[in-house]
Design a protein around this motif. Structure first.
Motif, PDB file in Angstrom:
ATOM      1  N   GLN A  96      -9.979  16.263 -16.323  1.00  0.00           N
ATOM      2  CA  GLN A  96     -10.411  17.311 -17.248  1.00  0.00           C
ATOM      3  C   GLN A  96     -11.913  17.210 -17.478  1.00  0.00           C
ATOM      4  OE1 GLN A  96      -8.251  19.620 -18.572  1.00  0.00           O
ATOM      5  NE2 GLN A  96      -6.705  18.671 -17.263  1.00  0.00           N
ATOM      6  N   THR A  97     -12.554  18.365 -17.656  1.00  0.00           N
ATOM      7  CA  THR A  97     -13.961  18.374 -18.038  1.00  0.00           C
ATOM      8  C   THR A  97     -14.028  18.067 -19.521  1.00  0.00           C
ATOM      9  OG1 THR A  97     -14.427  20.030 -16.347  1.00  0.00           O
ATOM     10  CG2 THR A  97     -16.065  19.757 -18.088  1.00  0.00           C
ATOM     11  N   ALA A  98     -14.823  17.060 -19.866  1.00  0.00           N
ATOM     12  CA  ALA A  98     -14.937  16.631 -21.263  1.00  0.00           C
ATOM     13  C   ALA A  98     -16.026  17.422 -21.972  1.00  0.00           C
ATOM     14  CB  ALA A  98     -15.244  15.137 -21.325  1.00  0.00           C
ATOM     15  N   ALA A  99     -15.921  17.503 -23.281  1.00  0.00           N
ATOM     16  CA  ALA A  99     -16.916  18.219 -24.085  1.00  0.00           C
ATOM     17  C   ALA A  99     -18.295  17.584 -23.956  1.00  0.00           C
ATOM     18  CB  ALA A  99     -16.474  18.230 -25.545  1.00  0.00           C
ATOM     19  N   SER A 100     -18.345  16.323 -23.603  1.00  0.00           N
ATOM     20  CA  SER A 100     -19.618  15.597 -23.510  1.00  0.00           C
ATOM     21  C   SER A 100     -20.291  15.797 -22.150  1.00  0.00           C
ATOM     22  CB  SER A 100     -19.362  14.114 -23.747  1.00  0.00           C
ATOM     23  OG  SER A 100     -18.459  13.631 -22.764  1.00  0.00           O
ATOM     24  N   ALA A 101     -19.925  16.851 -21.424  1.00  0.00           N
ATOM     25  CA  ALA A 101     -20.499  17.179 -20.118  1.00  0.00           C
ATOM     26  C   ALA A 101     -20.146  16.139 -19.063  1.00  0.00           C
ATOM     27  CB  ALA A 101     -22.007  17.377 -20.210  1.00  0.00           C
ATOM     28  N   GLY A 102     -19.040  15.510 -19.221  1.00  0.00           N
ATOM     29  CA  GLY A 102     -18.550  14.550 -18.245  1.00  0.00           C
ATOM     30  C   GLY A 102     -17.116  14.879 -17.895  1.00  0.00           C
ATOM     31  N   LEU A 103     -16.448  13.903 -17.336  1.00  0.00           N
ATOM     32  CA  LEU A 103     -15.034  14.052 -16.983  1.00  0.00           C
ATOM     33  C   LEU A 103     -14.206  13.040 -17.747  1.00  0.00           C
ATOM     34  CD1 LEU A 103     -15.380  14.210 -13.089  1.00  0.00           C
ATOM     35  CD2 LEU A 103     -15.131  16.154 -14.654  1.00  0.00           C
ATOM     36  N   GLN A 104     -12.981  13.431 -18.042  1.00  0.00           N
ATOM     37  CA  GLN A 104     -11.990  12.509 -18.576  1.00  0.00           C
ATOM     38  C   GLN A 104     -10.832  12.537 -17.597  1.00  0.00           C
ATOM     39  OE1 GLN A 104     -11.276  12.498 -22.804  1.00  0.00           O
ATOM     40  NE2 GLN A 104      -9.090  12.246 -22.447  1.00  0.00           N
ATOM     41  N   VAL A 105     -10.430  11.359 -17.136  1.00  0.00           N
ATOM     42  CA  VAL A 105      -9.392  11.261 -16.118  1.00  0.00           C
ATOM     43  C   VAL A 105      -8.271  10.374 -16.644  1.00  0.00           C
ATOM     44  CG1 VAL A 105      -8.865  10.620 -13.736  1.00  0.00           C
ATOM     45  CG2 VAL A 105     -11.159  11.487 -14.319  1.00  0.00           C
ATOM     46  N   SER A 106      -7.093  10.949 -16.692  1.00  0.00           N
ATOM     47  CA  SER A 106      -5.894  10.203 -17.070  1.00  0.00           C
ATOM     48  C   SER A 106      -5.090   9.938 -15.802  1.00  0.00           C
ATOM     49  CB  SER A 106      -5.059  11.028 -18.056  1.00  0.00           C
ATOM     50  OG  SER A 106      -3.809  10.422 -18.270  1.00  0.00           O
ATOM     51  N   VAL A 107      -4.738   8.684 -15.588  1.00  0.00           N
ATOM     52  CA  VAL A 107      -3.950   8.309 -14.413  1.00  0.00           C
ATOM     53  C   VAL A 107      -2.632   7.724 -14.887  1.00  0.00           C
ATOM     54  CG1 VAL A 107      -3.826   6.875 -12.341  1.00  0.00           C
ATOM     55  CG2 VAL A 107      -6.016   7.905 -13.024  1.00  0.00           C
ATOM     56  N   LYS A 108      -1.564   8.416 -14.558  1.00  0.00           N
ATOM     57  CA  LYS A 108      -0.219   7.913 -14.859  1.00  0.00           C
ATOM     58  C   LYS A 108       0.305   7.185 -13.620  1.00  0.00           C
ATOM     59  CE  LYS A 108       1.211  11.403 -18.244  1.00  0.00           C
ATOM     60  NZ  LYS A 108       0.260  10.964 -19.172  1.00  0.00           N
ATOM     61  N   ASN A 109       0.944   6.059 -13.847  1.00  0.00           N
ATOM     62  CA  ASN A 109       1.586   5.298 -12.785  1.00  0.00           C
ATOM     63  C   ASN A 109       0.573   4.674 -11.816  1.00  0.00           C
ATOM     64  OD1 ASN A 109       3.820   4.175 -11.551  1.00  0.00           O
ATOM     65  ND2 ASN A 109       4.178   5.942 -10.242  1.00  0.00           N
ATOM     66  N   SER A 110      -0.477   4.073 -12.359  1.00  0.00           N
ATOM     67  CA  SER A 110      -1.476   3.397 -11.526  1.00  0.00           C
ATOM     68  C   SER A 110      -0.818   2.268 -10.729  1.00  0.00           C
ATOM     69  CB  SER A 110      -2.592   2.807 -12.390  1.00  0.00           C
ATOM     70  OG  SER A 110      -3.345   1.868 -11.640  1.00  0.00           O
ATOM     71  N   PRO A 111      -1.000   2.256  -9.398  1.00  0.00           N
ATOM     72  CA  PRO A 111      -0.416   1.172  -8.605  1.00  0.00           C
ATOM     73  C   PRO A 111      -1.118  -0.156  -8.866  1.00  0.00           C
ATOM     74  CG  PRO A 111      -1.881   2.451  -7.238  1.00  0.00           C
ATOM     75  CD  PRO A 111      -1.785   3.172  -8.567  1.00  0.00           C
ATOM     76  N   PHE A 112      -2.337  -0.115  -9.343  1.00  0.00           N
ATOM     77  CA  PHE A 112      -3.100  -1.334  -9.585  1.00  0.00           C
ATOM     78  C   PHE A 112      -2.592  -2.030 -10.842  1.00  0.00           C
ATOM     79  CE2 PHE A 112      -5.636   1.863  -7.400  1.00  0.00           C
ATOM     80  CZ  PHE A 112      -5.686   1.257  -6.155  1.00  0.00           C
ATOM     81  N   ALA A 113      -2.398  -1.272 -11.912  1.00  0.00           N
ATOM     82  CA  ALA A 113      -1.827  -1.839 -13.135  1.00  0.00           C
ATOM     83  C   ALA A 113      -0.383  -2.273 -12.884  1.00  0.00           C
ATOM     84  CB  ALA A 113      -1.892  -0.814 -14.261  1.00  0.00           C
ATOM     85  N   TRP A 114       0.393  -1.422 -12.223  1.00  0.00           N
ATOM     86  CA  TRP A 114       1.791  -1.745 -11.937  1.00  0.00           C
ATOM     87  C   TRP A 114       1.896  -2.993 -11.061  1.00  0.00           C
ATOM     88  CZ3 TRP A 114       4.613  -2.373  -7.532  1.00  0.00           C
ATOM     89  CH2 TRP A 114       5.991  -2.437  -7.686  1.00  0.00           C
ATOM     90  N   GLY A 115       1.067  -3.072 -10.039  1.00  0.00           N
ATOM     91  CA  GLY A 115       1.134  -4.186  -9.105  1.00  0.00           C
ATOM     92  C   GLY A 115       0.709  -5.513  -9.706  1.00  0.00           C
ATOM     93  N   PHE A 116      -0.176  -5.474 -10.704  1.00  0.00           N
ATOM     94  CA  PHE A 116      -0.637  -6.694 -11.357  1.00  0.00           C
ATOM     95  C   PHE A 116       0.346  -7.133 -12.435  1.00  0.00           C
ATOM     96  CE2 PHE A 116      -2.925  -9.426 -14.189  1.00  0.00           C
ATOM     97  CZ  PHE A 116      -3.814 -10.116 -13.380  1.00  0.00           C
ATOM     98  N   GLY A 117       0.806  -6.167 -13.217  1.00  0.00           N
ATOM     99  CA  GLY A 117       1.669  -6.480 -14.356  1.00  0.00           C
ATOM    100  C   GLY A 117       0.860  -6.533 -15.642  1.00  0.00           C
ATOM    101  N   PRO A 118       1.490  -6.941 -16.740  1.00  0.00           N
ATOM    102  CA  PRO A 118       0.811  -6.953 -18.035  1.00  0.00           C
ATOM    103  C   PRO A 118      -0.460  -7.814 -18.007  1.00  0.00           C
ATOM    104  CG  PRO A 118       3.169  -7.276 -18.322  1.00  0.00           C
ATOM    105  CD  PRO A 118       2.899  -7.359 -16.849  1.00  0.00           C
ATOM    106  N   HIS A 119      -1.488  -7.283 -18.657  1.00  0.00           N
ATOM    107  CA  HIS A 119      -2.760  -8.008 -18.748  1.00  0.00           C
ATOM    108  C   HIS A 119      -3.526  -7.481 -19.953  1.00  0.00           C
ATOM    109  CE1 HIS A 119      -5.833 -10.625 -17.245  1.00  0.00           C
ATOM    110  NE2 HIS A 119      -6.728  -9.656 -17.089  1.00  0.00           N
ATOM    111  N   ASP A 120      -4.405  -8.295 -20.495  1.00  0.00           N
ATOM    112  CA  ASP A 120      -5.134  -7.889 -21.703  1.00  0.00           C
ATOM    113  C   ASP A 120      -6.385  -7.071 -21.422  1.00  0.00           C
ATOM    114  OD1 ASP A 120      -6.523  -9.995 -20.587  1.00  0.00           O
ATOM    115  OD2 ASP A 120      -6.926 -11.015 -22.491  1.00  0.00           O
ATOM    116  N   GLN A 121      -6.777  -6.930 -20.158  1.00  0.00           N
ATOM    117  CA  GLN A 121      -7.977  -6.178 -19.791  1.00  0.00           C
ATOM    118  C   GLN A 121      -7.634  -5.061 -18.800  1.00  0.00           C
ATOM    119  OE1 GLN A 121     -11.152  -6.760 -21.031  1.00  0.00           O
ATOM    120  NE2 GLN A 121     -10.057  -8.151 -22.408  1.00  0.00           N
ATOM    121  N   PRO A 122      -8.439  -3.999 -18.753  1.00  0.00           N
ATOM    122  CA  PRO A 122      -8.244  -2.956 -17.735  1.00  0.00           C
ATOM    123  C   PRO A 122      -8.357  -3.539 -16.326  1.00  0.00           C
ATOM    124  CG  PRO A 122      -9.685  -2.153 -19.467  1.00  0.00           C
ATOM    125  CD  PRO A 122      -9.506  -3.627 -19.699  1.00  0.00           C
TER     126      PRO A 122
END
Length: 169
Positions: A96-122
């Motif tokens: 989505q185009t953000a009001a701040s003249a940038g982009l906002q991107v939502s990613v559902k089902n990231s293979p990177f997060a899923w493949g790593f598992g729970p973690h306290d950092q992005p």
């Protein structure tokens, strides 16, 4: 533009998957991210950052080829990247185009997060790398990409990124 998956050439005689001269690799997400899970800090963060940078550089070459094929149309590039990401198994991207003249991107089902598992950092540095390459083309300048939250952190169902043009390089 032809669907990405239809452009892939599965050359089993040579053991390769190609989109023109760009070679792809099919790999389980938990295998790739298992490598990072086994590293201690600071090596884990350094390796994740290096993966993100490699995606920015090498994936950026693919993005540039798409950019040229669509005659530098920003919306067509964003639509193409969202479609190709899903076809590559990189999750479901909503850009989505953000009001701040940038982009906002939502990613559902990231293979990177899923493949790593729970973690306290992005964890989704490859997505940061790809969004950096995309943002640089769209804004014709360097961009700042940040993963605001990651579903691996357990508090959100998605990973959320912002892409903003840098004021000073």
């Amino acid at each position: 533009m032809t669907e990405f998956k239809d452009r892939l050439s599965w050359d089993t005689a040579q053991g390769q998957i190609l989109d023109a001269d760009r070679r792809y690799l099919m790999m389980r997400a938990d295998v790739l991210m298992g490598l990072f899970r086994r590293l201690d800090e600071p090596a884990r963060t350094q390796a994740l950052d290096a993966l993100g940078q490699a995606v920015m550089e090498q994936g950026g070459l693919s993005v540039k080829a798409y950019w040229e094929a669509i005659n530098h149309d920003p919306q067509a590039l964003l639509d193409s990247i969202a479609d190709i990401s899903a076809q590559l198994g990189w999750g479901n991207w909503d850009i989505q185009t953000a009001a701040s003249a940038g982009l906002q991107v939502s990613v559902k089902n990231s293979p990177f997060a899923w493949g790593f598992g729970p973690h306290d950092q992005p964890l989704c540095r490859p997505i940061v790398g790809m969004l950096t390459a995309v943002g640089k083309l769209i804004y014709d300048q360097h961009v700042q990409v940040q993963e605001i939250h990651c579903c691996a952190q357990g508090q959100h169902a998605d990973c959320l990124f912002t892409v903003l043009p840098k004021i000073n390089d």
